[in-house]
Design a protein around this motif. Structure first.
Motif, PDB file in Angstrom:
ATOM      1  N   GLU A   1      29.574  -4.407  35.999  1.00 47.92           N
ATOM      2  CA  GLU A   1      30.122  -4.873  37.274  1.00 47.92           C
ATOM      3  C   GLU A   1      29.800  -6.334  37.579  1.00 47.92           C
ATOM      4  OE1 GLU A   1      29.216  -2.230  40.452  1.00 47.92           O
ATOM      5  OE2 GLU A   1      30.226  -0.508  39.523  1.00 47.92           O
ATOM      6  N   PRO A   2      28.565  -6.816  37.356  1.00 47.09           N
ATOM      7  CA  PRO A   2      28.294  -8.231  37.653  1.00 47.09           C
ATOM      8  C   PRO A   2      29.005  -9.200  36.710  1.00 47.09           C
ATOM      9  CG  PRO A   2      26.255  -6.950  37.529  1.00 47.09           C
ATOM     10  CD  PRO A   2      27.332  -6.104  36.964  1.00 47.09           C
ATOM     11  N   TYR A   3      29.386  -8.733  35.530  1.00 43.97           N
ATOM     12  CA  TYR A   3      29.986  -9.622  34.528  1.00 43.97           C
ATOM     13  C   TYR A   3      31.514  -9.600  34.568  1.00 43.97           C
ATOM     14  CZ  TYR A   3      25.249  -9.481  32.621  1.00 43.97           C
ATOM     15  OH  TYR A   3      23.885  -9.571  32.463  1.00 43.97           O
ATOM     16  N   GLY A   4      32.075  -8.445  34.818  1.00 42.57           N
ATOM     17  CA  GLY A   4      33.528  -8.336  34.881  1.00 42.57           C
ATOM     18  C   GLY A   4      34.224  -8.435  33.538  1.00 42.57           C
ATOM     19  N   PHE A   5      33.549  -8.082  32.469  1.00 42.41           N
ATOM     20  CA  PHE A   5      34.201  -8.075  31.163  1.00 42.41           C
ATOM     21  C   PHE A   5      35.311  -7.027  31.143  1.00 42.41           C
ATOM     22  CE2 PHE A   5      29.796  -9.314  29.552  1.00 42.41           C
ATOM     23  CZ  PHE A   5      30.109 -10.670  29.452  1.00 42.41           C
ATOM     24  N   GLU A   6      36.368  -7.298  30.392  1.00 43.00           N
ATOM     25  CA  GLU A   6      37.416  -6.307  30.167  1.00 43.00           C
ATOM     26  C   GLU A   6      37.032  -5.502  28.927  1.00 43.00           C
ATOM     27  OE1 GLU A   6      41.363  -7.819  30.045  1.00 43.00           O
ATOM     28  OE2 GLU A   6      41.133  -9.028  31.861  1.00 43.00           O
ATOM     29  N   ILE A   7      36.578  -4.273  29.150  1.00 41.14           N
ATOM     30  CA  ILE A   7      36.055  -3.455  28.063  1.00 41.14           C
ATOM     31  C   ILE A   7      37.049  -2.353  27.702  1.00 41.14           C
ATOM     32  CG2 ILE A   7      34.229  -1.864  27.368  1.00 41.14           C
ATOM     33  CD1 ILE A   7      32.302  -3.377  29.111  1.00 41.14           C
ATOM     34  N   GLU A   8      37.287  -2.228  26.393  1.00 40.76           N
ATOM     35  CA  GLU A   8      38.078  -1.116  25.874  1.00 40.76           C
ATOM     36  C   GLU A   8      37.188  -0.328  24.923  1.00 40.76           C
ATOM     37  OE1 GLU A   8      42.066  -0.201  23.165  1.00 40.76           O
ATOM     38  OE2 GLU A   8      41.682  -2.233  23.889  1.00 40.76           O
ATOM     39  N   TYR A   9      37.235   0.995  25.042  1.00 42.71           N
ATOM     40  CA  TYR A   9      36.364   1.854  24.246  1.00 42.71           C
ATOM     41  C   TYR A   9      37.175   2.636  23.211  1.00 42.71           C
ATOM     42  CZ  TYR A   9      33.072   1.116  28.126  1.00 42.71           C
ATOM     43  OH  TYR A   9      32.255   0.572  29.090  1.00 42.71           O
ATOM     44  N   LEU A  10      36.729   2.592  21.965  1.00 43.69           N
ATOM     45  CA  LEU A  10      37.294   3.419  20.907  1.00 43.69           C
ATOM     46  C   LEU A  10      36.209   4.355  20.394  1.00 43.69           C
ATOM     47  CD1 LEU A  10      39.362   0.820  18.816  1.00 43.69           C
ATOM     48  CD2 LEU A  10      40.187   2.380  20.592  1.00 43.69           C
ATOM     49  N   GLU A  11      36.558   5.621  20.226  1.00 42.02           N
ATOM     50  CA  GLU A  11      35.555   6.583  19.768  1.00 42.02           C
ATOM     51  C   GLU A  11      35.305   6.457  18.267  1.00 42.02           C
ATOM     52  OE1 GLU A  11      34.558  11.372  19.974  1.00 42.02           O
ATOM     53  OE2 GLU A  11      36.112  10.488  21.253  1.00 42.02           O
ATOM     54  N   THR A  12      36.295   5.998  17.527  1.00 39.58           N
ATOM     55  CA  THR A  12      36.147   5.904  16.083  1.00 39.58           C
ATOM     56  C   THR A  12      35.161   4.805  15.696  1.00 39.58           C
ATOM     57  OG1 THR A  12      37.338   5.606  14.000  1.00 39.58           O
ATOM     58  CG2 THR A  12      38.061   4.270  15.844  1.00 39.58           C
ATOM     59  N   HIS A  13      34.554   4.962  14.517  1.00 42.82           N
ATOM     60  CA  HIS A  13      33.646   3.929  14.027  1.00 42.82           C
ATOM     61  C   HIS A  13      34.450   2.760  13.468  1.00 42.82           C
ATOM     62  CE1 HIS A  13      34.563   6.002  10.218  1.00 42.82           C
ATOM     63  NE2 HIS A  13      34.245   4.866   9.627  1.00 42.82           N
ATOM     64  N   LEU A  14      33.844   1.596  13.427  1.00 41.05           N
ATOM     65  CA  LEU A  14      34.501   0.412  12.884  1.00 41.05           C
ATOM     66  C   LEU A  14      34.497   0.486  11.360  1.00 41.05           C
ATOM     67  CD1 LEU A  14      35.777  -2.385  13.043  1.00 41.05           C
ATOM     68  CD2 LEU A  14      33.484  -3.354  13.310  1.00 41.05           C
ATOM     69  N   GLY A  15      35.669   0.291  10.789  1.00 41.48           N
ATOM     70  CA  GLY A  15      35.821   0.301   9.343  1.00 41.48           C
ATOM     71  C   GLY A  15      37.206  -0.201   8.995  1.00 41.48           C
ATOM     72  N   PRO A  16      37.557  -0.225   7.717  1.00 39.62           N
ATOM     73  CA  PRO A  16      38.870  -0.738   7.305  1.00 39.62           C
ATOM     74  C   PRO A  16      40.038  -0.013   7.956  1.00 39.62           C
ATOM     75  CG  PRO A  16      37.426  -0.470   5.402  1.00 39.62           C
ATOM     76  CD  PRO A  16      36.720   0.164   6.567  1.00 39.62           C
ATOM     77  N   HIS A  17      39.845   1.252   8.303  1.00 34.89           N
ATOM     78  CA  HIS A  17      40.932   2.057   8.853  1.00 34.89           C
ATOM     79  C   HIS A  17      41.333   1.649  10.266  1.00 34.89           C
ATOM     80  CE1 HIS A  17      37.368   3.787  10.631  1.00 34.89           C
ATOM     81  NE2 HIS A  17      38.098   4.511  11.449  1.00 34.89           N
ATOM     82  N   ILE A  18      40.466   0.915  10.976  1.00 36.45           N
ATOM     83  CA  ILE A  18      40.706   0.656  12.395  1.00 36.45           C
ATOM     84  C   ILE A  18      40.535  -0.805  12.774  1.00 36.45           C
ATOM     85  CG2 ILE A  18      38.325   1.053  13.157  1.00 36.45           C
ATOM     86  CD1 ILE A  18      41.562   2.283  14.925  1.00 36.45           C
ATOM     87  N   VAL A  19      40.087  -1.635  11.857  1.00 32.97           N
ATOM     88  CA  VAL A  19      39.753  -3.015  12.228  1.00 32.97           C
ATOM     89  C   VAL A  19      40.954  -3.760  12.795  1.00 32.97           C
ATOM     90  CG1 VAL A  19      40.165  -3.958   9.912  1.00 32.97           C
ATOM     91  CG2 VAL A  19      38.577  -5.113  11.469  1.00 32.97           C
ATOM     92  N   ASN A  20      42.160  -3.398  12.372  1.00 33.92           N
ATOM     93  CA  ASN A  20      43.343  -4.088  12.884  1.00 33.92           C
ATOM     94  C   ASN A  20      43.685  -3.707  14.318  1.00 33.92           C
ATOM     95  OD1 ASN A  20      44.253  -5.850  10.728  1.00 33.92           O
ATOM     96  ND2 ASN A  20      44.595  -3.981   9.546  1.00 33.92           N
ATOM     97  N   ALA A  21      42.918  -2.772  14.890  1.00 41.13           N
ATOM     98  CA  ALA A  21      43.101  -2.461  16.312  1.00 41.13           C
ATOM     99  C   ALA A  21      42.588  -3.594  17.194  1.00 41.13           C
ATOM    100  CB  ALA A  21      42.376  -1.170  16.667  1.00 41.13           C
ATOM    101  N   VAL A  22      41.776  -4.472  16.623  1.00 41.67           N
ATOM    102  CA  VAL A  22      41.304  -5.643  17.373  1.00 41.67           C
ATOM    103  C   VAL A  22      42.505  -6.510  17.709  1.00 41.67           C
ATOM    104  CG1 VAL A  22      39.847  -7.690  17.312  1.00 41.67           C
ATOM    105  CG2 VAL A  22      39.051  -5.563  16.250  1.00 41.67           C
TER     106      VAL A  22
END
Length: 334
Positions: free
Chosen positions: A24-45
């Motif tokens: 709340e004090p920072y106001g970052f726009e946070i998106e949460y993904l349940e999957t772990h980071l790896g080659p299969h999902i890195v392009n979601a960035v």
């Protein structure tokens, strides 16, 4: 300054709970993904300047190259260990890396003690028996910790907290660390060589980081150094123990008890509900078949105090880095 976007990987409901509150004090726009980071999902960035990762996310050179191409400037670890991050690759791509160097050493140390007491007093078995109206004590014989020799490998914040607790139990505490802690020595902790610690201790507890020098620190040779009937506990990193060699030591009864909160192949299992699945990992299934083995699923850090500190320090680290400042508490890695 526009709000920074952060993409979380391996995010669970409790991550969202704590990070949303302290964001709340920072106001970052946070998106949460349940999957772990790896080659299969890195392009979601997509448009995020920072990613936030946990212990089982794979942040190797290939992943870092893709992150850099997508404009990521910060990799924030919400944990202390960083063996899963290629720091040289991050440096080469100009990506800053930060971590939470300490959140609640007592949380992990106390869980280590809980696992130890559970094994030596068989409280988990007693609990299940009584629920089935079986009040027999047969098979529940344990042993006192008072007067036993405890061997501690690694005396950083967590190992140091564990040493102090075990001194309170009336144990003799032997320790091995490349850099002995003078405060612990003053408290009666005895530093010795690794071989001396392993060969003398009734209980060996691992609290060192995972790196090339400590990978498979516990193997057939170091297990053979230990006393017959030793109890081994690992709440640090799974790769410290060669699991196949530990199983052999359990089968031969040289290793009397094993407690692990971490496992070298845990990324395929831990933090997931697999109760309706067939687990194909024969090694973990073999481990769990032993009556003298206790497994918890990387739970040692999991307290309100620790999660509060993790959220606060992680967000503060990211905020300071985006402002061109250095993270506090030694949180900067690159």
């Amino acid at each position: 300054m526009l709000p920074m976007k952060i993409l979380f990987f391996s995010a669970k409901p409790y991550d969202k709970q704590f990070f949303n509150v302290y964001n709340e004090p920072y106001g970052f726009e946070i998106e949460y993904l349940e999957t772990h980071l790896g080659p299969h999902i890195v392009n979601a960035v997509d448009g995020q300047e920072a990613v936030c990762v946990f212990v089982n996310d794979k942040v190797n050179a290939e992943i870092i190259s893709v992150l850099a191409s997508k404009g990521v400037k910060i990799i924030a670890l919400r944990c202390a260990g960083f063996n899963n991050v290629d720091l040289e690759a991050a440096r080469a791509h100009g990506i800053r890396v930060c971590r939470v160097p300490e959140y609640s050493p007592e949380a992990v140390a106390e869980h280590t003690v809980a696992m130890l007491l559970t094994l030596v007093r068989k409280t988990h078995k007693a609990y299940n028996r009584v629920r089935e109206q079986n009040f027999s004590l047969n098979g529940l014989l344990g042993f006192n910790l008072h007067g036993k020799t405890i061997g501690v490998v690694g005396t950083g914040k967590i190992g140091g907290a564990f040493c102090r607790i075990m001194k309170g139990f009336g144990c003799r505490v032997l320790a091995y660390d490349l850099f002995p802690n003078t405060d612990l020595q003053a408290a009666g902790i005895e530093y010795q060589s690794l071989e001396a610690v392993l060969s003398t201790a009734d209980v060996v507890s691992l609290h060192c980081p995972l790196n090339p020098a400590t990978h498979y620190l516990i193997n057939e040779n170091t297990l053979a150094m230990m006393k017959p009937g030793v109890t081994l506990i690992n709440t640090s990193r799974g790769g410290l123990i060669n699991t196949a060699h530990a199983i052999d030591a359990l089968k031969s009864k040289h290793l009397a008890n094993l407690a692990i909160d971490v496992y070298e192949q845990e990324e395929k299992l831990f933090f997931k509900d697999l109760s309706e699945n067939i687990i194909e990992d024969d090694t973990i299934q073999r481990l769990m078949s032993f009556p003298n083995v206790l497994v918890t699923a990387h739970q040692a850090f999991f307290t309100e105090e620790a999660l509060t500190e993790i959220a606060q320090v992680t967000l503060q680290n990211v905020d300071r880095l985006r402002r061109g400042e250095e993270p506090a508490q030694g949180g900067s890695l690159v």
